[in-house]
Structures are given as C-alpha cells and as structure tokens.
Design an enzyme around this catalytic site. Structure first.
Site, mmCIF file in Angstrom:
data_model
loop_
_atom_site.group_PDB
_atom_site.id
_atom_site.type_symbol
_atom_site.label_atom_id
_atom_site.label_comp_id
_atom_site.label_asym_id
_atom_site.label_seq_id
_atom_site.Cartn_x
_atom_site.Cartn_y
_atom_site.Cartn_z
ATOM 1 N N LYS A 1 -27.247 5.312 7.204
ATOM 2 C CA LYS A 1 -27.572 6.531 7.781
ATOM 3 C C LYS A 1 -27.567 7.548 6.871
ATOM 4 O O LYS A 1 -26.671 7.700 5.859
ATOM 5 C CB LYS A 1 -26.488 7.044 8.867
ATOM 6 C CG LYS A 1 -26.884 8.591 9.242
ATOM 7 C CD LYS A 1 -25.791 8.881 10.102
ATOM 8 C CE LYS A 1 -25.686 10.395 10.241
ATOM 9 N NZ LYS A 1 -24.515 11.225 10.658
ATOM 10 N N ASN B 1 -18.871 12.404 16.560
ATOM 11 C CA ASN B 1 -17.752 12.166 15.945
ATOM 12 C C ASN B 1 -16.789 13.249 16.564
ATOM 13 O O ASN B 1 -15.730 13.035 17.149
ATOM 14 C CB ASN B 1 -17.829 12.226 14.344
ATOM 15 C CG ASN B 1 -16.585 11.814 13.772
ATOM 16 O OD1 ASN B 1 -15.519 11.494 14.265
ATOM 17 N ND2 ASN B 1 -16.425 11.976 12.423
ATOM 18 N N THR B 2 -16.881 14.356 16.205
ATOM 19 C CA THR B 2 -15.938 15.616 16.217
ATOM 20 C C THR B 2 -15.542 15.686 17.732
ATOM 21 O O THR B 2 -14.400 15.976 18.303
ATOM 22 C CB THR B 2 -16.467 16.876 15.567
ATOM 23 O OG1 THR B 2 -16.866 16.668 14.480
ATOM 24 C CG2 THR B 2 -15.232 17.920 15.758
ATOM 25 N N ALA C 1 -24.993 14.846 15.910
ATOM 26 C CA ALA C 1 -24.494 16.172 15.528
ATOM 27 C C ALA C 1 -24.526 17.358 16.698
ATOM 28 O O ALA C 1 -25.783 17.603 17.264
ATOM 29 C CB ALA C 1 -24.966 16.704 14.462
ATOM 30 N N GLY C 2 -23.295 17.988 17.116
ATOM 31 C CA GLY C 2 -23.509 19.157 17.770
ATOM 32 C C GLY C 2 -23.001 18.809 19.366
ATOM 33 O O GLY C 2 -22.602 19.831 20.095
ATOM 34 N N GLY D 1 -20.318 19.545 13.684
ATOM 35 C CA GLY D 1 -18.992 19.769 14.076
ATOM 36 C C GLY D 1 -18.740 21.095 14.952
ATOM 37 O O GLY D 1 -17.741 21.874 15.053
#
Lengths: 260, 260, 260, 260
Positions: B100, B209-210, B187-188, B161
């Site tokens: 990635k 992830n987050t 993301a997001g 994040g």
C-alpha cells in the site's frame, strides 16, 4: 448482548418487520426469515389473518408460535377507527393484546396525526392493550405517549414508504435521551445504512417494511438489514472514536522503527 | 456472494484493517480476528515485523500464513521515501510485492500528496510491485493511478484518523463509476454506518484502523464493522428501493379486507 | 468593509461572474450589472472579444474601462493548450496579464487536472502573468499553487455547471486556513445560499456563471447573488452565535416581569 | 417585489425580529433598524412595555408608530397561561390584537407543546385575536392551526436558541405546499445562510432573535440577515438552475471561436 425487552418479554432481534407489499406470502416468509425478526407487524385491515377462511392466511406462512404478531392500524385516520380495528384484531387473535397503534393525518403524506394518536392511546391503554405507538419525532408528544402508558414509542425517520432515511437525528436523540420505554424507529428507512445510523443514535430497535419489500431482491435486503441493525447496535455499545475536525493524527504511533 | 479480487487473488472479506494504535499485539490480534479481515496493513516504519529481533513481532500475533500482509508507507512525505520504504519491506517479507503506497502532504492534515503519489506509483509498478494506492477523492488522479497500473485505488472518505465519515460521496461515485480496478475507501471511517454507506455507494471494500482501534471496545467495534461492511455490500447488491420525495405511499397494499 | 485585494488591486464586490450561457450580450450586461461584479471572466476560446470584428463583441456590452476582464482557459485539457490560449488573450487585450487558469481533466466531469494545472501555473507565473487558478479542493495542491506564485486560488464547490453547492466544506476550510492569497470558490454554486455559505466559511470571494445564467430569471438571480455574497461576508465578520446542541435556552432573559 | 401580507396588512420586509437578549434597549434599537424589520416580537412577560413606569420601556426605543408590535407568550407552558398573557398584552397595548402564540413543552428543550398550542389558538381566535402561531414542523398540526383561523403559521427550523439551522427542510416544504396563510420560519436560525435557505424553500418570512443578538457584532449580523432574507426571496422568485448530478456541462457554450 442484552436483549430488547418490550412489555416484559425479551427479544434477541432488534429488527421488526412489516408483512405487506410482498409478491406473495411465500416471499413474505422468506424475507422475514432472512431478516431474523421475531416481531412481525400486520395491517389488520388489509391482510388476511383468518377473516376470510377461503383465502391464504398469513398465519400459515408465519406461524404465531414462532413469531410475535403486532397487529397495526395502517389506514386509520381517526382514534375511533384505530380503536375499533385493534379490538377486532384482539378478537381475531384470541385475546392478543400487543398492538401497534398508528393514526395517520392524511392519505397523501401518511404523517401521523398526533392528537388522534394521543386520544386512541389513552383509550387503548385503559382497555388493557399493550400499545406500541407510531408517532412523529416530536419529543413532547413522545413523552406524553410514554406517560399514558405505551410500552414502546415509535417515532418516524421520515414519511412512511419514502425511504428518505433519518431526516432529523437531533429530535430522535432527545426522544432517546428522555424516554424509559424502548424507542423504535418506524418508517422512512430506505437502505441498510439508515438502520445502522438509527441504532448508532441509541434507538432500541428499528421497524421497516418497504425498505425490504421494495428492494429489487427483498430476501437479500432482509439479510442486509439484519446485519445493519446488529452493526449499529454493536457500534453503539462499542463506543465510537471521537470525530476530529481538521487536526488529523496518523493512524499509527509516531515513534518510527526504521529511519528515513 | 462474489469475492473481492485484488491482483488476481480472491478474498471473502471486504474489510481491510490496519494494525496500529492498539494497546498491544494481543488486542491487535483479537480485533483483527473479530473483524474477519483477510488483509492487514502494516506501517513498515513503525511496526516490528522482524527488524528488531528482540522485540515482539506482529508476525507472531498475525501469522502471514493466515493473513495477507499489506506493508504501507505511513509517515512518508516524498516519493523517494515511499519507494525506499517499500523496497525494504519487500526484503523483510521475502519478496512480498503487494503493498500500500501512501505519500502524505504534511503531518498536520495527513492529506495525500497526489503529485508525489503519482511519481512513486510509476516507479513501483515498473519495479514489479503490486501497488494499492491511497489517494484523495480526485477522480482524474484516481484514473491516472489506474492507468499507471495500480491494482487498487484507495480514495479517502475524510482525513486519516478524523472519523468524519464520507465527506464527498459524489466524487467517490465518479471514481467507482470510472475505474475497473477495485476501489477501496481508505481513511475517515469513524463508525459502522460510514462503512455501510461506502459499500452502498458501490465501493469494493473498506480499509480502516482508528475507527476500530480508537473505539472504547475495539473488539466489539471490529465485529460491528464486519457486519456493517457485509450489510452495505448486500444492500448494494439487493438494489435499494427508490427514494420518494413527499408522495408517500402506504406500507401495505390499499385494498382493504376489513371495512371501517 | 475591507475590500478584496487581488494582485495589488482593490475591489468592493466579492462576487465574480462569468459571461457565458446568456441569451445575448444584452442579457449578459444586465445580469452582470445586477450582480454588482467588478471582475468578469471570459472564455477566451468561445467568446468574441475582437477576434471576429464582424460579430458583436463582449467588449462593447461590458466596457473594459468599467470591468476588470479575467480571460479564462475554459475548454483546455492540457497545460500547453492553456498557456497558448492565455498568451493569445494577452495579445488580444493589449498586454492584460490578470488571467484565470483552468485545465480540465475530461469533458464529462470537467473536474480539474491538477497536475497539468500545476505545470501551466509554473510557466505562466514565470511568463509574467498574474494567475488566478481554478483547482480542486485538495489543500496540498492549493498550497503548491500559492507557492508557485498564483495571485488567487479558486477551489471548486462542486463540478462546473452542476449547481450542487459546496460538497466538502471541510477541505475548503483547510484551504482558507492555510493560504495567504485570496481563496475564491469557483464552480458548483447553484443558488444564493450556496454563495452565502461559501462566504461564511471565510472565502474571500465567489465566482459563478451557470447559477445566474441558468436561472429562470437571470437578472433577478444576479441581484440575489449580490446580496447573498454580502450577507455571507457580513455574517462571517459579525461572528455567528455558537451552535447549541440540545440544551436550548429561551430567546429572552429569564427574569420575568409579569407573574403567572 | 410583492409584499408580505399578514392579516390584511402589507409589509416590505420579510424579516421579523425578537427584541430580547441585547445589552440594552439602545443596542436593540440599532440592531432592529439594521435588520430592516417592520415587525418586532416582544416577550410580554419579560420586557417592559409600560408595566413598570419607572424603568426604560421598549416602546421608547422602538416606537409603535414605526414598528408593528407582536407580543409573544415566551415562557408559557400551558394554554391557560398563554391566553392570560395575551389578554394582558392587549390591555397594555390598547386593544392591539396581532399576537404571537407560543406554548412550550418544557424549559429544557423549549420544544412547542402542540396540543396546548391548538387549545390556546382556538380560544384566542374566537376571542378576536389575530394569531401568529409558533409550532413544530408537523405538517398535520400546521394545517389544523390554519383551519382554526391562525393568520400565520410559524414552524421551527430547530430548537429555540440553538442556532442549528433548518434540520428538516422536507417537513417545511410540505407545510409551505399545503398552507394558504403565510409560513414563517421561527427559531433555530443561526447564521445568514440559514435564513437564505428558509426563503429559498418558499417560506414567506423568517423570525429570529438569538442569531442576531447572540452574534459578536449584532448590528452587523442584523444587516447580514436583512440581505440574506432578501437574497433567499429573490433566488426563490428567480427560479434556480436545476441540480445536475455528475453530468456536468461546461460553463460556456461549446462552439469554439479559437481553434486549438
């Protein structure tokens, strides 16, 4: 996972489904089974649950021994009409007293008539019914319905059959915050994410019909909705990360292992 | 259900997860397992996958025999840095070439630098890497990345994040409409419904992830995300009902069985 | 009220307008006058500003003595094309060097090609042009365009001609926060409130064409837009009240004068 | 521009403003003048309009010869209270019969109590009052209030004092579509664009207080609101361009003058 409790009875599924608008009772059955719903709502004035012994009955497709029936007053525009309809349902269903009250304002918007709804709720509760009640997202009305003794309050997400999703999450949040009985979003869900959002807001359950029956593949959508409700419930219980406006932080801790 | 195919390999899960920000590798493992993810992404500059033989290695918690590793270039701000990092990863992982690529614009927003990303992608594809590439929601850039030969294009929903969800579904729709390689929102995502919405738009998968690691209960949120992605995928395939503005129709057919 | 300053020149109006898509030059003139705009942008490849001496010229309808002309490169898909077009414009307009650069990605979306835009901006700035530049809402690209020396950066609200309004106010906010040159929202405004919102975010000005020319009554819409931009600017300067979630407070002080 | 007509009287301004929450009557006066409002609403239980002859009176700051007073029942939670308060106001104001009825549900949300509101409206209309009535965005209730004989119906945008803007434009649209008396958005406006959006939806006017009084510079915000309401009204009358999803079209006609 703690169960949904309505009028003292526990349910594992937090998805309630309608039974109208399907091709036939077989499709109804398949979709309901895929949804995992334990409570099914029935438009008592439009669905054969034994009134006409010569026609197929929903009771055969969805046996009351397996599903909790929730007779509803779809198509009623006055308190009087709704009360009469539910008394008839109680007779047809051998004293079954868990019902869904809805009194609509007009046939074009199908928006609830909250004044007639309050009137009907008062009579029905006194008459021994366990009333789950469809209403607008007005937090004052919602609380009055709870005070009258309704066993669940069911505010709309948007107009019945519109599939517009949750138009005013803020009002729903106030209702959820202030009521002790279960709050169940009823009407307006159009797709899976609408149901997830409702549950993330803290609703206790979601009721839908057209979103499943009106999908191109109702049975697959029923499965989607099952997962969507569970996802929303788990996300609510898991406690989402805070939103961070602008000041983003890297997804990984900033101590580096490998130098650049 | 048709599988997700990336660079010729099939995956049943459409949820890809990051491995950073957890308390320890044990929590990472539990969350990854609850998510059902088959592809895990690793910040190669921040995570021990063998660089430091004396420290615990992620490879023990998540054995590469069970999971497809996706080394990423988190923390890289130039094409050069990203390229060097991925070459190192290939060495560490015995020739592993699925990676990635992310090249960020600055440490405050973590917004991608698309110009450097294009540069790095060109070099890496020529160098034999199978490049999954993080980018903005710019549809022109997305197509250029596909033309270069990237095996998946991964536009952001919102800042890394931030948990802000999908800020511009319109751009994502254009990208989904125009690309042939898998489009993966990366993301997001902040909560389950964000993932569901991404899949309903027609994305092929979601990477996060987050949203999981930053929840109060990461393992339960991982389970929520698994269901949310599946719900969104099924809803997309099932074909949602059309939205109806204003002219609502009753949830049940209008022929009445019982007279009023 | 402090003026808008672009490349050292002050303007009272913060509304810039396009001149295309009108019935005729007379309607163009009326709409531009109603808008109060001092800067008008002209698609140099599509509008007669003297190239064809036998046809009516925009220069007669909107005299350059009264309006600042902003030749633009609408219809250009490469840096080369855009550069050539603006050099031609400079000739046609006797050395006029304030220009609007736009390089589009494709004719279907009209989304900007930011890579070609960066290239063209570099050449044009070196060549002595004062470049106002149309771009995406990518904050990293926006900053690079400022660093190159562009005198104003003009991110889109949404696709050209779409009238979808501001799809991603968050990206615009980052751009506004980080740039020193004027930030002018360009493309996507569909109605008055879109312009007001852009100004409330802190944009320095708004540029539009279709929103006015495509209204049923373009001249009245031009007047609406003038007021909308002023309203948004004043609201931005006045400092809006904070949003209060849930805990509402009465509109009037709670000391009562009259007992109940 | 056609005027706003309420109870047979014409007004040029479509912005109505409250008079509470200002530093002093002088600031009230400046803000009201900057807003261009012709109708000012007064919390009769909280504002001195002569009840206390020793204190400054609002009647001196805003002479009734210049402004139409609209006494309101802010702080009333029952029909009875509201009726008594407005009868007192009629006495204080020498038979003035144009009033704003509001009956709130509780002091925490200030959400209207629509049942008590209906009761009070019935009594007041019979008693000869010209009743402008604050209500929720429930379209059925709105129509009932019109049927009772209210001269204007004033649905909320969001909670009083919240500044959250228009939370449910769909309900407002139904109300606007179905009522013949003026529909005036009352409560919830937070900034200029909120007012513009309300007018673009087709509302006849907007009433606000905190959005002006709670701004850092109330007088400048009052000016912004004047323009915002006018911009929204003009945009509504001008007929906005259609929104175009995805298939964008160039801002300028595609016949080129200059070859590439």
């Amino acid at each position: 996972m703690n169960p949904l409790v309505i009028a003292g009875k526990s349910y594992n599924s937090r998805l309630l489904v309608g039974t109208g608008k399907y091709k036939d009772f077989d499709e109804t059955r398949q979709a309901v089974e895929a949804s995992g719903a334990e409570i099914v709502t029935v438009a008592i004035r439009r669905t054969n649950i034994g009134q006409d012994p010569k026609q197929p009955s929903l009771l055969d497709a969805l046996p009351p021994s397996k599903f909790t029936y929730l007779p509803n007053t779809a198509g009623c525009y006055t308190a009087e009409d709704a009360i009469r309809t539910l008394r008839l349902a109680r007779e047809l269903l051998d004293g079954h007293d868990l019902v869904k009250l809805e009194v609509l304002g007009d046939p074009d918007t199908l928006y609830p008539n909250v004044v007639e709804t309050l009137k009907a709720a008062q009579v029905l509760v006194k008459d021994g019914f366990k009333v789950m009640v469809y209403t607008s997202d007005d937090p004052i009305i919602a609380r009055q319905l709870e005070e009258i003794g309704c066993v669940a309050v069911m505010p709309l997400a948007s107009l019945i059959g519109s599939g517009m999703g949750i138009l005013n999450p803020w009002n729903l949040s106030i209702i959820i915050d202030r009521l002790s009985v279960p709050v169940i979003v009823d009407a307006g869900v159009g797709t899976a994410s609408d149901a997830t959002i409702a549950m993330e807001l803290g609703c206790d359950a979601v009721l839908m019909n057209t979103a499943i029956a009106g999908a191109k593949d109702p049975v697959l959508m029923a499965s989607a909705m099952k997962k969507a409700v569970e996802a929303g419930r788990e996300a609510y219980l898991a406690g989402r990360m805070p939103k961070k406006v602008y000041q983003a932080s890297p997804s990984s801790p900033t101590r580096g292992l490998i130098g650049s």
